[in-house]
Design a protein around this motif. Sequence first.
Motif, PDB file in Angstrom:
ATOM      1  N   ARG A 145      -2.885  -0.293  -8.926  1.00 51.80           N
ATOM      2  CA  ARG A 145      -2.296   0.245  -7.696  1.00 51.80           C
ATOM      3  C   ARG A 145      -1.902   1.695  -7.926  1.00 51.80           C
ATOM      4  NH1 ARG A 145      -0.841  -4.339  -4.593  1.00 51.80           N
ATOM      5  NH2 ARG A 145       0.152  -2.985  -3.077  1.00 51.80           N
ATOM      6  N   TRP A 146      -2.200   2.505  -6.960  1.00 53.25           N
ATOM      7  CA  TRP A 146      -1.797   3.904  -7.021  1.00 53.25           C
ATOM      8  C   TRP A 146      -0.856   4.188  -5.864  1.00 53.25           C
ATOM      9  CZ3 TRP A 146      -6.604   2.045  -8.023  1.00 53.25           C
ATOM     10  CH2 TRP A 146      -7.154   2.348  -9.281  1.00 53.25           C
ATOM     11  N   GLN A 147      -0.126   5.273  -5.993  1.00 53.09           N
ATOM     12  CA  GLN A 147       0.813   5.612  -4.925  1.00 53.09           C
ATOM     13  C   GLN A 147       0.754   7.109  -4.661  1.00 53.09           C
ATOM     14  OE1 GLN A 147       5.453   5.757  -5.081  1.00 53.09           O
ATOM     15  NE2 GLN A 147       4.877   3.623  -4.792  1.00 53.09           N
ATOM     16  N   PHE A 148       0.664   7.463  -3.410  1.00 52.10           N
ATOM     17  CA  PHE A 148       0.738   8.879  -3.069  1.00 52.10           C
ATOM     18  C   PHE A 148       1.316   9.007  -1.663  1.00 52.10           C
ATOM     19  CE2 PHE A 148      -3.421   7.380  -1.714  1.00 52.10           C
ATOM     20  CZ  PHE A 148      -3.533   7.883  -0.424  1.00 52.10           C
ATOM     21  N   ASP A 149       1.729  10.228  -1.377  1.00 49.90           N
ATOM     22  CA  ASP A 149       2.350  10.499  -0.083  1.00 49.90           C
ATOM     23  C   ASP A 149       1.359  11.212   0.820  1.00 49.90           C
ATOM     24  OD1 ASP A 149       4.680   9.509  -1.245  1.00 49.90           O
ATOM     25  OD2 ASP A 149       5.171  11.491  -2.036  1.00 49.90           O
ATOM     26  N   TRP A 150       1.322  10.805   2.042  1.00 52.83           N
ATOM     27  CA  TRP A 150       0.364  11.397   2.978  1.00 52.83           C
ATOM     28  C   TRP A 150       0.787  11.062   4.399  1.00 52.83           C
ATOM     29  CZ3 TRP A 150      -4.643   9.141   5.095  1.00 52.83           C
ATOM     30  CH2 TRP A 150      -5.431  10.147   5.671  1.00 52.83           C
ATOM     31  N   LEU A 151       0.681  12.032   5.245  1.00 56.28           N
ATOM     32  CA  LEU A 151       0.977  11.832   6.656  1.00 56.28           C
ATOM     33  C   LEU A 151       2.375  11.275   6.886  1.00 56.28           C
ATOM     34  CD1 LEU A 151      -2.427  10.345   7.895  1.00 56.28           C
ATOM     35  CD2 LEU A 151      -1.603  12.699   8.142  1.00 56.28           C
ATOM     36  N   GLY A 152       3.282  11.706   6.042  1.00 54.36           N
ATOM     37  CA  GLY A 152       4.659  11.284   6.227  1.00 54.36           C
ATOM     38  C   GLY A 152       4.956   9.890   5.740  1.00 54.36           C
ATOM     39  N   GLY A 153       4.038   9.267   5.058  1.00 55.61           N
ATOM     40  CA  GLY A 153       4.267   7.918   4.549  1.00 55.61           C
ATOM     41  C   GLY A 153       3.863   7.804   3.100  1.00 55.61           C
ATOM     42  N   VAL A 154       4.130   6.661   2.557  1.00 58.71           N
ATOM     43  CA  VAL A 154       3.753   6.365   1.179  1.00 58.71           C
ATOM     44  C   VAL A 154       2.561   5.416   1.231  1.00 58.71           C
ATOM     45  CG1 VAL A 154       4.508   5.396  -1.007  1.00 58.71           C
ATOM     46  CG2 VAL A 154       6.121   6.649   0.424  1.00 58.71           C
ATOM     47  N   TRP A 155       1.506   5.764   0.535  1.00 64.65           N
ATOM     48  CA  TRP A 155       0.282   4.984   0.559  1.00 64.65           C
ATOM     49  C   TRP A 155       0.026   4.390  -0.815  1.00 64.65           C
ATOM     50  CZ3 TRP A 155      -2.893   4.771   5.029  1.00 64.65           C
ATOM     51  CH2 TRP A 155      -2.424   5.537   6.096  1.00 64.65           C
ATOM     52  N   GLU A 156      -0.433   3.168  -0.804  1.00 64.07           N
ATOM     53  CA  GLU A 156      -0.731   2.487  -2.069  1.00 64.07           C
ATOM     54  C   GLU A 156      -2.099   1.838  -1.993  1.00 64.07           C
ATOM     55  OE1 GLU A 156       2.001   0.057  -4.299  1.00 64.07           O
ATOM     56  OE2 GLU A 156       3.636   0.721  -3.007  1.00 64.07           O
ATOM     57  N   PRO A 157      -3.132   2.539  -2.373  1.00 67.14           N
ATOM     58  CA  PRO A 157      -4.425   1.863  -2.490  1.00 67.14           C
ATOM     59  C   PRO A 157      -4.432   0.973  -3.727  1.00 67.14           C
ATOM     60  CG  PRO A 157      -4.602   4.143  -3.177  1.00 67.14           C
ATOM     61  CD  PRO A 157      -3.197   3.967  -2.684  1.00 67.14           C
ATOM     62  N   TYR A 158      -5.186  -0.088  -3.659  1.00 72.72           N
ATOM     63  CA  TYR A 158      -5.245  -0.971  -4.818  1.00 72.72           C
ATOM     64  C   TYR A 158      -6.654  -1.538  -4.985  1.00 72.72           C
ATOM     65  CZ  TYR A 158      -4.768  -4.724  -1.347  1.00 72.72           C
ATOM     66  OH  TYR A 158      -4.944  -5.554  -0.278  1.00 72.72           O
TER      67      TYR A 158
END
Lengths: 762, 446
Positions: free
Chosen positions: A705-718
């Motif tokens: 799982r990765w985490q990054f910030d984008w478009l004002g939210g926190v995204w976690e692709p996995y």
Amino acid sequence: MIPERVRRSITVVSCAGVLLLVASLLPAAAAAQIATRTVTGRVLSLSDSTALPGVRISLLGRAPGASTGSDGRFRLDGLPAASVQLVFERIGLVPDTVSVAADVQTVTVYLRLHPVLLAPLITQATPIARERFELIAQTSTVSLEPLEIKEAPGIGEPDVARVVQLLPGTVAKNDYSTGFNVRGGEADQNLIRLDGITVFNPSHLGGLFSTFDPAAVERVDFITGGFPAGFGGRLSSVLDVGLKDGDPSRTHATGAVSLISSKLMVDGPVPGTGVRYVLAGRRTYADAFADKFTDDTFGYYFGDALGKLTVPTWGRGTVSATGYWGRDNLVLQWVTPEPGRDGVDIDFDWGNRLAGVTWRQPVGRFVFEQRASVSEFSTHFGLSSNEYGFSNTARLYALETGVGASPGGGHQLRLGGSMEAYRLAYAVDAQALGDPGFDLRYAPRVWAGYVDDQWQPVRWLLVRPGVRVEHVGRGANFTGVAPRIAAKVFLTHDFAVTGSAGRYYQAIHSIRDQEQPITVFDVWIGANDVTPVARADHVVLGFERWFGERTSLSVEGYTKKYENVLIRNRLDDPGVTGDEFITANGYARGVDVLLRRHVGTVTGWIAYSYSKTIRRTATDTFPPAHDRRHSLNVVVQSPGPWGSRMGVRWGYGSPMPYTGIVGQWLHRYYDPATNQFSGWEEEPIAGVIDGERYPYYSRLDVSFRWQFDWLGGVWEPYLQVANVYNRQNVFVYTFDYSSVPPTRSGYTQLPILPTFGVEFRW
Amino acid sequence: MVSGRLRAWLRRLPLPPLSIGAVLCGVVTACDLAETNVPSGESVVVVQAVMRPDRIQQYVVVERGYDGVLDPGNSPATVPAEPPQVPVDGAVVTVTNLDDSADPCGATRFDAPPASGFFAVRGAYWSPPGCPSMRPGDRLALRVLAPTGEVITGETVVPGFNGATITLRGATQQLGSDTLEFNRDRDTLGIAVDGSFFRALHIEVRRVAVRVGLQVSNFDRTLLAFADTSAIRLPGTIRDLYDKGVGDPTFLGGRYYVIATGVADTNYFDFARSRNDDITGRGFVNRLTGGIGVFGSLIAVTQPVRVTADQDDPREGRYHLEGLIDTVHVDLTLDVYLARATDSTDASGFVDGAWMQYFEGNPPVLPGWQARSLSQLAVDGHVAGDTLEFAIPTRRILPPPGGTELFNVLVRGVRTPGQPFTVQLIDSLAFGIAQIGTLTATQINP
């Protein structure tokens, strides 16, 4: 056959996982020998003094040791007894480093908001398990944190039941089932509750996914035996799932898109009222896309939705309402429509729905809790032409009342009672032929009262005696007294001998065929004048050892005795009521070991179980199909490559029983018009029931799982990969005795299966 | 409860996980396990016998199941007209009426098959005519001693049949009487049985495909169901989901059917409704000891049915075909029903009237067509656009030593609405196209 090269890499990965966990335990064990202290405190916003959740706190230069909870509070254990520098940081806040003197135990820290993105909420306070170890006598209990469920590798998306299957004492019959057998019990012997409301069949897609959306789950408590007097109605285990109340400070939107489904959850406060809410929904979409990309239609979907509303009353009391709806729907076209001829569809749907209201009210030394709920599982299988129909409905109306009190003298007393009114219906018909078929109805009503007292007469002893009295009316006329006791003797601050014993009754049963590898859902019947109330006696003895406050080891031996367990009778006569099942007795004995790292950069557990289960009917003595003697699961969650958070699960299961086939016969069709047998069907002939065993089971799953910030939210692709080394675990065998020599073939369980998705949170 | 082979079909349906698993297997990797040899299995004696009080003679089929030792090959499927795959020779088969001490048959010994003749089928054992005696409620005991020493036993209770009724459009008549006509689109048949000592109904519908004179051929079953009730309803639109599971309509307009209704004992009902599951190898309700199979009893009565349907398509309806073939005056009516409402579709029809047959000649009589009448005949055909083609059976009478040979005459023409049109008669046995002659066709009620 696994290639040698792959086999070697498997060994390396497996050993690496184990070593990783063991290595992570060593510093903790060493640290336990040094004088340490604990610092607690709260992190607030500099602008408006609101609590700041998810702030990571670490000793300067070290990995984070804790995070603030939803109320901004934190607890940091194992700090040196000298002055320390604590770092507070979170995305969206300006980090700060605070010096905490040696004699300071509590701090309040104000952080300035930074106009960037919010970080995910991660809570790593003192493990609940440690608190339970110190404060509660109950044995055989494991709690799962939302983060553990989220990071455990799975199929498609995180799943509560999949993680539960990896705990000691638990056996899953195959990869396709979220049902589980606990310490030798059948799957219908697990009491599964959502916010205290019973859920009958908590699975989708024939068991591939469970009904609980992990994003909405706040806690999962799993009791594998010897459960206290407050729980009744099932013989083997309790899976108690609690939903979040919703964030009290702001509104969040959480969602996920995976290969399987999309889901969305919104939670937050109703401004100015103190009311919090959670609303969540999920739906698969293979049916919507299949016909756009292929010539075929995919007539299956499942969807579910849940909601919770929590309203504060006075004195920290709450009234909460919980609702859940879930449905699986399968439509298969059996007969293709043609001009002048209608098609025939198989309409198959099943699902749960429930609603309940719980009022929890502290009054002085007392805490009153009242609950009213209704829960229903229903299924319908039918041909659109009305030539065959089957339905099963299990509905439960429940009223519960309880009061907890701390009368002093080390007692924590709880009294309660409940009334459960079941409505179970099981019907088959063929309307088109004017045949009403049969319609079986069961309406057991279970009255229960209990006393549950945890008493700590001295610091080194916790005793929890209790008794539960159950009366099953409406035909069964059964009354049972179920004594319960649990005890914990602390030999040191971190080491305790534990034990529990109890008697358990179960008034409703699933008449599943234990030999079938897949049960799409349970078919429920209830106790009456011909259907007995089942009984089990548990005895559990073991110990629990903590290494610091992050790592624990528990070892428990158990023995269980079963009476009146029901097995589906495949030879039942549709004209006879009461022969739908075969009554069995039996026992289960075993040992469960759980070594668990609760908090830290590397977390996870090693679970080993030995179990032997035997069932006896009037004609046979056999190990049931879930009699797996040895199970081993290694679950590790740790930093992974490329900045990921990695989850690894490796599982081993010793061979499971199955009924071998010893020949075939030609079942001919008789034609009364010509007085001849015309045509036939080859049918297998069974050997000794569960007299054979499949090869051993093993599977390695990984997730990143990765985490990054984008478009004002926190995204976690996995990315998740199930069965990394593509082991061909046997699902079923088939035999052909019409060939010379006879042959055996079959089907495997899940092959290597990569899936991916993304979660997001605003 | 209606039961039978429907359950077997339903079990084969792809359950969700299995179908998903299959999809995954197809995408990711093969999920079939490699085939491996296993030791030989157990050789089980299989006995299948249904006692019929309404028949003169009874038979018992004794065979063996597959154990992986003996290659069963691909034997024909109709027993005892043909031998079972692995017949058991030399068995000693007896049936005794336990409740009739005065039974003149005593313990009826079923004979081993003779070396030749109608009964010369291995594995089938026949009783003497009239034995054993069977009265309603009598218990019959079967004992089979296999040459390898196995003893298989079973008991059945003989059902009693006091008659049955069939109800159509509010009118009730005795089942088994004259041909009943009903409209598949509108009508429902109600069947009720008055019997004793029976457990279930065996309901079976078979198409009488071709009927030439008294000759009946090509029975094709279109419905099979079992119900442990004494009454059942057959809507005209019911389809075959209980037998072949393909969903074809049980009844089509323009065809004759026979509805067989049997009253059966518990053993037969269990035999018919249950089967061993493909995975667990359990589920069949076996009432025999020492072997597997059935020893049941059943009484059946049949009802012929002439099925019509709504004629909504303009191509449906009654046609009048008339003309002269050699010296034979052909004058037929053909009542046409389409199977599907498509441009190109199968069709059936009732045909009646003056038809013809071919005489091969016997000096001094020369070969040629002769007159022959047709009645209660249903024929099949195909309709594509306005082209109609039906196969009307006839026969060729051979010269001494004699005999007949059945063949079809194809009747083919292009329909002209409201106008007479020509149809050709073609010999289906001839290589290529052998035109016999032409007729003039007129659609009477389009």
